[in-house]
Every structure is written in C-alpha cells, then in structure tokens.
Write a protein that holds these residues in place. Structure first.
Motif, PDB file in Angstrom:
ATOM      1  N   ALA A 255       0.395 -34.925 -22.848  1.00 42.79           N
ATOM      2  CA  ALA A 255       1.005 -33.685 -23.344  1.00 42.79           C
ATOM      3  C   ALA A 255       0.929 -32.576 -22.304  1.00 42.79           C
ATOM      4  O   ALA A 255      -0.045 -32.469 -21.546  1.00 42.79           O
ATOM      5  CB  ALA A 255       0.320 -33.234 -24.626  1.00 42.79           C
ATOM      6  N   LEU A 256       1.955 -31.750 -22.299  1.00 48.38           N
ATOM      7  CA  LEU A 256       1.938 -30.496 -21.553  1.00 48.38           C
ATOM      8  C   LEU A 256       1.068 -29.507 -22.316  1.00 48.38           C
ATOM      9  O   LEU A 256       1.202 -29.369 -23.539  1.00 48.38           O
ATOM     10  CB  LEU A 256       3.356 -29.942 -21.426  1.00 48.38           C
ATOM     11  CG  LEU A 256       4.292 -30.637 -20.444  1.00 48.38           C
ATOM     12  CD1 LEU A 256       5.737 -30.470 -20.876  1.00 48.38           C
ATOM     13  CD2 LEU A 256       4.083 -30.104 -19.043  1.00 48.38           C
ATOM     14  N   VAL A 257       0.187 -28.829 -21.586  1.00 50.59           N
ATOM     15  CA  VAL A 257      -0.739 -27.917 -22.269  1.00 50.59           C
ATOM     16  C   VAL A 257      -0.813 -26.522 -21.657  1.00 50.59           C
ATOM     17  O   VAL A 257      -1.330 -25.600 -22.283  1.00 50.59           O
ATOM     18  CB  VAL A 257      -2.165 -28.515 -22.319  1.00 50.59           C
ATOM     19  CG1 VAL A 257      -2.214 -29.705 -23.258  1.00 50.59           C
ATOM     20  CG2 VAL A 257      -2.658 -28.899 -20.921  1.00 50.59           C
ATOM     21  N   GLY A 258      -0.324 -26.333 -20.440  1.00 51.94           N
ATOM     22  CA  GLY A 258      -0.402 -25.025 -19.808  1.00 51.94           C
ATOM     23  C   GLY A 258       0.624 -24.883 -18.711  1.00 51.94           C
ATOM     24  O   GLY A 258       1.160 -25.875 -18.207  1.00 51.94           O
ATOM     25  N   ALA A 259       0.891 -23.629 -18.341  1.00 52.09           N
ATOM     26  CA  ALA A 259       1.909 -23.371 -17.317  1.00 52.09           C
ATOM     27  C   ALA A 259       1.652 -22.035 -16.649  1.00 52.09           C
ATOM     28  O   ALA A 259       0.980 -21.161 -17.196  1.00 52.09           O
ATOM     29  CB  ALA A 259       3.300 -23.375 -17.944  1.00 52.09           C
TER      30      ALA A 259
ATOM     31  N   ALA B  71      -2.050 -23.411  -9.666  1.00 52.75           N
ATOM     32  CA  ALA B  71      -2.826 -24.418 -10.388  1.00 52.75           C
ATOM     33  C   ALA B  71      -3.893 -23.764 -11.252  1.00 52.75           C
ATOM     34  O   ALA B  71      -4.065 -24.113 -12.437  1.00 52.75           O
ATOM     35  CB  ALA B  71      -3.464 -25.398  -9.404  1.00 52.75           C
ATOM     36  N   ILE B  72      -4.621 -22.815 -10.688  1.00 50.02           N
ATOM     37  CA  ILE B  72      -5.688 -22.153 -11.436  1.00 50.02           C
ATOM     38  C   ILE B  72      -5.121 -21.348 -12.595  1.00 50.02           C
ATOM     39  O   ILE B  72      -5.666 -21.353 -13.710  1.00 50.02           O
ATOM     40  CB  ILE B  72      -6.532 -21.276 -10.492  1.00 50.02           C
ATOM     41  CG1 ILE B  72      -7.350 -22.174  -9.546  1.00 50.02           C
ATOM     42  CG2 ILE B  72      -7.458 -20.357 -11.280  1.00 50.02           C
ATOM     43  CD1 ILE B  72      -8.017 -21.437  -8.416  1.00 50.02           C
ATOM     44  N   GLN B  73      -3.993 -20.664 -12.365  1.00 52.14           N
ATOM     45  CA  GLN B  73      -3.361 -19.923 -13.461  1.00 52.14           C
ATOM     46  C   GLN B  73      -2.937 -20.848 -14.599  1.00 52.14           C
ATOM     47  O   GLN B  73      -3.143 -20.543 -15.782  1.00 52.14           O
ATOM     48  CB  GLN B  73      -2.140 -19.162 -12.945  1.00 52.14           C
ATOM     49  CG  GLN B  73      -2.433 -17.931 -12.118  1.00 52.14           C
ATOM     50  CD  GLN B  73      -1.157 -17.133 -11.874  1.00 52.14           C
ATOM     51  OE1 GLN B  73      -0.393 -16.856 -12.793  1.00 52.14           O
ATOM     52  NE2 GLN B  73      -0.931 -16.766 -10.627  1.00 52.14           N
ATOM     53  N   ALA B  74      -2.329 -21.991 -14.242  1.00 50.43           N
ATOM     54  CA  ALA B  74      -1.866 -22.939 -15.260  1.00 50.43           C
ATOM     55  C   ALA B  74      -3.041 -23.563 -16.007  1.00 50.43           C
ATOM     56  O   ALA B  74      -2.988 -23.753 -17.233  1.00 50.43           O
ATOM     57  CB  ALA B  74      -1.004 -24.017 -14.618  1.00 50.43           C
ATOM     58  N   LEU B  75      -4.106 -23.877 -15.295  1.00 48.08           N
ATOM     59  CA  LEU B  75      -5.301 -24.435 -15.928  1.00 48.08           C
ATOM     60  C   LEU B  75      -5.950 -23.408 -16.847  1.00 48.08           C
ATOM     61  O   LEU B  75      -6.393 -23.735 -17.951  1.00 48.08           O
ATOM     62  CB  LEU B  75      -6.287 -24.912 -14.864  1.00 48.08           C
ATOM     63  CG  LEU B  75      -5.870 -26.176 -14.100  1.00 48.08           C
ATOM     64  CD1 LEU B  75      -6.684 -26.332 -12.822  1.00 48.08           C
ATOM     65  CD2 LEU B  75      -6.022 -27.419 -14.985  1.00 48.08           C
ATOM     66  N   ASP B  76      -6.024 -22.157 -16.402  1.00 40.47           N
ATOM     67  CA  ASP B  76      -6.557 -21.089 -17.248  1.00 40.47           C
ATOM     68  C   ASP B  76      -5.736 -20.960 -18.528  1.00 40.47           C
ATOM     69  O   ASP B  76      -6.278 -20.757 -19.620  1.00 40.47           O
ATOM     70  CB  ASP B  76      -6.551 -19.754 -16.497  1.00 40.47           C
ATOM     71  CG  ASP B  76      -7.654 -19.662 -15.455  1.00 40.47           C
ATOM     72  OD1 ASP B  76      -8.579 -20.504 -15.478  1.00 40.47           O
ATOM     73  OD2 ASP B  76      -7.585 -18.740 -14.613  1.00 40.47           O
ATOM     74  N   ASP B  77      -4.410 -21.055 -18.386  1.00 41.63           N
ATOM     75  CA  ASP B  77      -3.530 -20.958 -19.540  1.00 41.63           C
ATOM     76  C   ASP B  77      -3.836 -22.069 -20.548  1.00 41.63           C
ATOM     77  O   ASP B  77      -3.798 -21.860 -21.751  1.00 41.63           O
ATOM     78  CB  ASP B  77      -2.071 -21.037 -19.074  1.00 41.63           C
ATOM     79  CG  ASP B  77      -1.078 -20.887 -20.207  1.00 41.63           C
ATOM     80  OD1 ASP B  77      -1.151 -19.876 -20.922  1.00 41.63           O
ATOM     81  OD2 ASP B  77      -0.229 -21.787 -20.383  1.00 41.63           O
ATOM     82  N   ALA B  78      -4.162 -23.256 -20.014  1.00 42.81           N
ATOM     83  CA  ALA B  78      -4.446 -24.398 -20.878  1.00 42.81           C
ATOM     84  C   ALA B  78      -5.860 -24.382 -21.445  1.00 42.81           C
ATOM     85  O   ALA B  78      -6.137 -25.046 -22.452  1.00 42.81           O
ATOM     86  CB  ALA B  78      -4.234 -25.700 -20.101  1.00 42.81           C
ATOM     87  N   GLY B  79      -6.752 -23.659 -20.779  1.00 41.72           N
ATOM     88  CA  GLY B  79      -8.147 -23.702 -21.170  1.00 41.72           C
ATOM     89  C   GLY B  79      -8.902 -24.815 -20.473  1.00 41.72           C
ATOM     90  O   GLY B  79      -9.920 -25.316 -20.973  1.00 41.72           O
TER      91      GLY B  79
END
Length: 404
Positions: A8-12, A36-44
């Motif tokens: 699943a897509l979880v962050g962007a 990458a860090i921004q997208a990972l932060d968005d996903a948790g």
C-alpha cells in the motif's frame, strides 16, 4: 495472477512547482534525502524502516550509474531491493507497481520511490547533465550516432514533443473528427481544479474555452493552453506492506491493479498512432483488480497534452474508440463534476515537473483516497485509476488504487 493488495501507498511529498531558473538548488542526492524523509514523516515511518529504493535515470547530477547504491549509501540504509526506472512520464506509475510487486514477493518491506528535480548544468565540465539537457531540447530523442531518430526523425523536423503529439492529433481528426472546443474543456476544467489547489502553478488563474481557443497555435492543431508548461519540482511516495500500513498516519491505499506497455520510441514507427499503449496496459490492470472503468471514483490521467487525455480515455475503456469528443462534451471533469479527473489541476495546470510530473497524479489519487484533498475532496473516493505516459505515447502504464 497479479497483485493481491498486500502492498500500500502510505505517504508522499512533493515540492511546489516553480519556474526554472539559474538559482542554486540542492544537489540530487540532497533532494532524494529531503523528499524521502518528508514522505516517510508523512507516513509515520523513518529511514530505519526503509529497505527498498527506486529512482529514475539518467538525470542524476552526481553519477550516471550505480545510482541506487549511491543514494542508499547517502541515506544510510541497506537495501534489499534497488531499481532505476527510465520510462519518462510513465516512470512514477512504473515505480509504484514495481515497489508493490517487490513487497508482495517478500523481497523487501518498505520502498521509497523518489524523483528529484531536473537541474541545469552547474559547470562546463558537467558533460552528463549537459547531454541530458541537450536531449531534452529534442524531446528526448537521442542525437547520438546510430540512433534511429538521429537519422530518420530529427533531420526532417520531427523533433521535441509538440510535433509528435500534433501529428497524432491530426491523425485523430482525419479518422474520427476534431472538436477543438470540446478539447479545450479539458484544460478549462482542470484549471478550475487547480484554482482550488494552492500548490498548483496556475492557482488563482482561471481560464475559459474562449481563452484556450484564442491562445497561440504552437503545432497545429495544438494551442499553447493545451500543452504543459515544464517547471521544476520533485516528488516521492512510500510503499509498504499492507499489515505495516495499518499503523501508519493515514489510510492505506492498496495497489490492486497494474500494467505497462512499451510500443515504440517514436510515432514514426507506430503501426497505428491511435492505438496507444495505455489500451493493453489498462485492460490488464483492470482485469487484475477485478474492477471496470465504470467503477472508478476518479481518474488521474497523464495530461501532457489535451489529445493525450482523449486517447487515454478511449483506450483505457472509459468510452468507445472514436467517441472521445462526445465524451468530453457530455462530462464535467472538475472535482464537482460527474467525471472527476486530474482533481489537482493535472499537469496542464498544476505544472509538469519533469520526470516527477507523473507522480503528481499518483499523489493526488493517494490524497483523495486518504480524504486529504482539502476543498477539492471528492465525496466518493475509494477507487482511483492512474495513468502514466512517456515519450510521444511511446510507453504507458496504469494503476488501480483502492482505499483499505
């Protein structure tokens, strides 16, 4: 056979598009880390969760090869899956399904798919970037000795993207007829969507059908407001295991259908310019998902030109072949309409951020399904069709996404 919705897509994350300039930018590796860090932060999630990385070639400033290893080293992660995708505007769709497939195969758990912004040459000796930029001036055609387009296309004026898409549009007109006002409505409705998206390049700048038809003819029959404006920007998404996605910050968006098809490099060699690769790709993607075009709650369709959208609508099965103009006249493509399409504004009005342009469609589908699209949020938002297009209808891919 195919994906089972176990990824699943979880962050962007994406940069706000902006005009190209000579102002200093982050190097590509810095952008990869930042996005990458921004997208990972968005996903948790964090870099400690990442064991897969997909990026694009061949635009990296720092190296022309071994890019995933270099990027993984820079991020400080060890990769069980690493990939470079080189499908132009279809790269984003291609990245997502490759990440999902690798996860479902058990090769890795969490994949970052990232596309940094294209950069201008920073020094006279930067031959690699200079070559990429030179190719861009010719619409991606290779000017190298031995390349078919260098011998058969470029010397006869078939260069850049505008000529190829204009040729396709002229062929469509000859076979099925042409309604310029109906095509203009694509640009108008998507601009309406962009005017409700503060991140869009043309936010707050509505247009009318009359504006489109009065805009400068660039390559007959394509006018300026029917053609994307290339801008600078970058984007990233995170794909992870469906069970892991349940503990992320937002609703998981399962990848349940996918396919791609590569047909030719140049329309010069297409057996039928109106039978585009999105046809076989979409049929396989829908079959894998067990859904039909009529089931979709939204369509995020790659829109480098208005004619691209028409052919994609037809060949993906949203309307019959040759009935695209009628479909345009009968539908409202705004987020308030009966066929919500490119609800972020599309590349025509959000801006085409280089190879990351196709990622804007993926991210808009993600945000809509997650219920995070702000004032343009759709009431029905569980199923999305997303397409990607590279070259001159050369390589295309499709995704079917579903909210968990």
């Amino acid at each position: 056979m195919g994906l089972k919705g176990q990824a699943a897509l979880v962050g962007a994350a994406q940069y706000k598009p902006e005009k190209y300039s000579s102002a200093p930018r982050m190097f590509h590796l810095e952008q990869v880390a930042d996005l990458a860090i921004q997208a990972l932060d968005d996903a948790g999630l964090s870099l400690a969760d990442v064991d897969g990385l997909i990026t694009v070639g061949p635009q990296f400033h720092e190296a022309g090869m071994f890019v995933p290893a270099m990027a993984g080293e820079y991020l400080g992660v060890r990769l069980n899956f690493a990939e470079v995708v080189d499908l132009g505007g279809a790269s984003s769709v291609g990245m997502v399904w490759r990440a999902a497939a690798a996860i479902e195969l058990g090769m890795c758990d969490t994949v970052v798919c990232v596309i940094p912004a294209r950069m201008a040459p920073t020094a006279p000796h930067d031959d690699h970037i200079a070559e990429v930029m030179k190719a861009s001036r010719y619409g991606g055609h290779s000017t190298r000795f031995g390349a078919p387009e260098a011998e058969m296309d470029l010397p006869y004026g078939h260069m850049a993207q505008n000529t190829g898409y204009a040729m396709i549009a002229q062929r469509y007109a000859a076979v099925h007829g042409y309604d310029a006002a109906a095509l203009a409505r694509i640009a108008v409705d998507q601009r309406f969507n962009a005017c409700h998206n503060p991140q869009a390049m043309f936010y707050g700048q509505p247009i009318t059908v009359e504006d489109v038809l009065a805009s400068r003819m660039v390559a007959e029959p394509l006018r300026m407001l029917e053609i994307v404006m290339p801008v600078a920007g970058g984007a990233a998404v995170v794909v992870t295991r469906a069970d892991k996605a349940r503990s992320c910050n937002h609703r998981a968006v399962k990848v349940i259908g996918c396919a791609e098809h590569v047909q030719t490099k140049s329309p010069t060699y297409a057996a039928d310019m109106l039978a585009t690769p999105i046809g076989p790709a979409s049929r396989r993607a829908f079959a894998m998902s067990a859904y039909k075009p009529a089931d979709m709650h939204m369509a995020q369709i790659y829109d480098c030109y208005t004619i691209t959208v028409v052919l994609s609508l037809e060949d993906a099965g949203f309307c019959a072949k040759g009935e695209g103009m009628k479909f345009l006249r009968e539908h409202d493509f705004t987020f308030k309409g009966n066929f919500p399409m490119n609800t972020h504004g599309g590349q025509l009005s959000f801006g085409q951020t280089g190879s990351a342009g196709g990622m804007t469609q993926v991210i808009e589908a993600l945000h809509q399904i997650q219920g995070r699209a702000g004032e343009r949020q759709l009431a029905r938002h569980d199923l999305a069709y997303v397409s990607g297009t590279g070259g001159v209808m050369s390589e295309q891919g499709a995704l079917i996404l579903q909210g968990a």
